[in-house]
Enzyme design. Structure first.
Site, PDB file in Angstrom:
ATOM      1  N   THR A  12       0.722  -1.041  -0.032  1.00  0.00           N
ATOM      2  CA  THR A  12       0.050  -0.007   0.023  1.00  0.00           C
ATOM      3  C   THR A  12       0.817   1.324  -0.050  1.00  0.00           C
ATOM      4  O   THR A  12       0.503   2.180  -0.485  1.00  0.00           O
ATOM      5  CB  THR A  12      -0.949  -0.015   1.170  1.00  0.00           C
ATOM      6  OG1 THR A  12      -1.708  -1.018   1.050  1.00  0.00           O
ATOM      7  CG2 THR A  12      -1.950   1.167   1.236  1.00  0.00           C
ATOM      8  N   SER A  53       1.352  -7.270  -1.209  1.00  0.00           N
ATOM      9  CA  SER A  53       2.006  -8.359  -0.420  1.00  0.00           C
ATOM     10  C   SER A  53       1.032  -9.546  -0.365  1.00  0.00           C
ATOM     11  O   SER A  53       1.353 -10.496  -0.122  1.00  0.00           O
ATOM     12  CB  SER A  53       2.160  -7.737   0.887  1.00  0.00           C
ATOM     13  OG  SER A  53       1.069  -7.448   1.810  1.00  0.00           O
ATOM     14  N   SER A  54      -0.267  -9.272  -0.658  1.00  0.00           N
ATOM     15  CA  SER A  54      -1.118 -10.603  -0.725  1.00  0.00           C
ATOM     16  C   SER A  54      -0.759 -11.373  -1.842  1.00  0.00           C
ATOM     17  O   SER A  54      -0.932 -12.582  -1.855  1.00  0.00           O
ATOM     18  CB  SER A  54      -2.710 -10.224  -0.955  1.00  0.00           C
ATOM     19  OG  SER A  54      -2.790  -9.639  -2.324  1.00  0.00           O
ATOM     20  N   THR A  86       1.200  -4.541   4.105  1.00  0.00           N
ATOM     21  CA  THR A  86       1.057  -5.030   5.572  1.00  0.00           C
ATOM     22  C   THR A  86       0.212  -6.434   5.459  1.00  0.00           C
ATOM     23  O   THR A  86       0.272  -6.983   6.461  1.00  0.00           O
ATOM     24  CB  THR A  86      -0.170  -3.938   6.069  1.00  0.00           C
ATOM     25  OG1 THR A  86      -1.269  -3.872   5.389  1.00  0.00           O
ATOM     26  CG2 THR A  86       0.594  -2.489   6.387  1.00  0.00           C
ATOM     27  N   ASP A  87      -0.538  -6.723   4.562  1.00  0.00           N
ATOM     28  CA  ASP A  87      -1.144  -8.069   4.562  1.00  0.00           C
ATOM     29  C   ASP A  87      -0.203  -9.058   5.016  1.00  0.00           C
ATOM     30  O   ASP A  87      -0.601  -9.968   5.727  1.00  0.00           O
ATOM     31  CB  ASP A  87      -1.892  -8.419   3.065  1.00  0.00           C
ATOM     32  CG  ASP A  87      -2.884  -7.649   2.537  1.00  0.00           C
ATOM     33  OD1 ASP A  87      -3.408  -6.919   3.471  1.00  0.00           O
ATOM     34  OD2 ASP A  87      -3.125  -7.845   1.691  1.00  0.00           O
TER      35      ASP A  87
END
Length: 335
Positions: A12, A53-54, A86-87
């Site tokens: 993000t 990051s997912s 952040t995921d």
């Protein structure tokens, strides 16, 4: 002058509007341009990759691990900051922490609001991470977010949208950023023995996560094993409980050489062998390794590291037990 290397991986903090949603696209230099640089800090940027990051894979994490070690091979570098989505930040940070032998800190940060958001959190988080990287010593891998400094181990994303996104439900922060400096805790975790860097792998082991719930049976657990999983994390209820059917499935998997770990879907507290009838007592007897306060994502990383750093089921199980048992004791901070 402190020399900090910022490694950009997307997330993000590097995202812009794409017409129907946000996606990572900005280079690390663009992200850095938004933040003030702390006085006495000089920054160099390494653009490693730019993904949400997912979408991260173990191959991405291995590449990041090797890049950090290459960067720290330069004695002029005082610390590393990794900008990350952040995921899955909690997974990547813990993965790097397992192999981190250097006294210089590696600091993960990111943002809950995209790059161009007015009054977003990217600039503040990055400034705080640079401060932590410049002033920390023998802290291991950290997550710095929302003004707090967390140890990688045990820290997870606790809120989907809030600016205070990360916490260790079973522990406390290592510090907080106040008035342009890091107020470190008076006692910091002693560093456990790091794992040796994994050799180049031609085949990355598959490790799956299966969650127990009311009416659950081991169909998905067995499907994971049937799909070729070399490791499975069973996320139990309570202190790590499931059913007798799961116990039998775990025993069969362990007998077949699959590395099985037991975590819990409860937010805080350790997995504990308290109950029979399919509980952690029976699951441990069947061969599952209890993961303490590691929750699903980090328990999976522990299993992955066990598979990468040992050969054969017995050695891999022993390695996983060492990783789980390496919860660091506290020592007086010398910062």
């Amino acid at each position: 002058m402190k020399h900090i290397v910022v490694i950009g991986t997307g997330g993000t903090i590097a995202s812009r509007w794409q017409g129907s949603g946000y996606a990572a696209e900005a280079a690390g230099s663009e992200v850095l341009a938004l933040a003030a640089i702390p006085e006495g800090v000089e920054v160099r940027v390494v653009d490693l990759f730019t993904v949400n990051s997912s979408q991260l894979t173990t191959a991405h994490q291995l590449r990041l691990l090797r890049t950090v070690h290459e960067v720290l091979g330069d004695p002029a570098v005082d610390g590393v900051v990794v900008t990350h989505g952040t995921d899955t930040m909690e997974e990547s940070a813990f993965f790097l922490d397992l192999y981190h032998a250097d006294q210089r800190p590696v600091v993960f940060t990111g943002a809950q609001m995209p790059l161009d958001t007015v009054d977003g959190d990217a600039a503040g988080n990055l400034y705080d991470a640079l401060l932590a990287a410049a002033t920390g010593r023998d802290t291991g891998v950290l997550i710095v977010f929302g003004g707090l400094v967390h140890a990688a181990r045990g820290t997870l994303k606790k809120h989907t949208l809030d600016a205070q996104a990360f916490a260790d439900p079973s522990g406390k922060p290592l510090g907080r950023v106040k008035f342009g400096e890091v107020a470190w805790a008076s006692r910091l975790p002693a560093r456990p023995e790091p794992l040796p860097l994994p050799d180049a792998v031609t085949s990355i082991p598959r490790v799956d996560i299966v969650t127990h719930h009311v009416d659950a049976d081991p169909v998905l657990f067995e499907a994971a094993v049937g799909a070729g999983a070399q490791g499975v994390v069973l996320v139990g209820t309570g202190a790590g409980n499931a059913t007798p059917q799961f116990v039998r499935a775990v025993a069969r998997a362990v007998e077949a050489g699959v590395l099985v770990a037991l975590s819990t879907r409860v937010a805080a507290g350790p997995v504990a062998p308290l109950y029979t009838g399919g509980g952690a007592v029976d699951l441990a007897e069947a061969g599952a390794v209890l993961t303490g306060t590691l929750r699903a994502g980090q328990a999976r990383i522990a299993v992955l590291a066990g598979l990468l750093s040992a050969t054969g089921p017995a050695e891999q199980t022993a390695q996983l037990r060492r990783i789980v048992a390496a919860a660091p004791a506290l020592k007086t901070a010398a910062l």
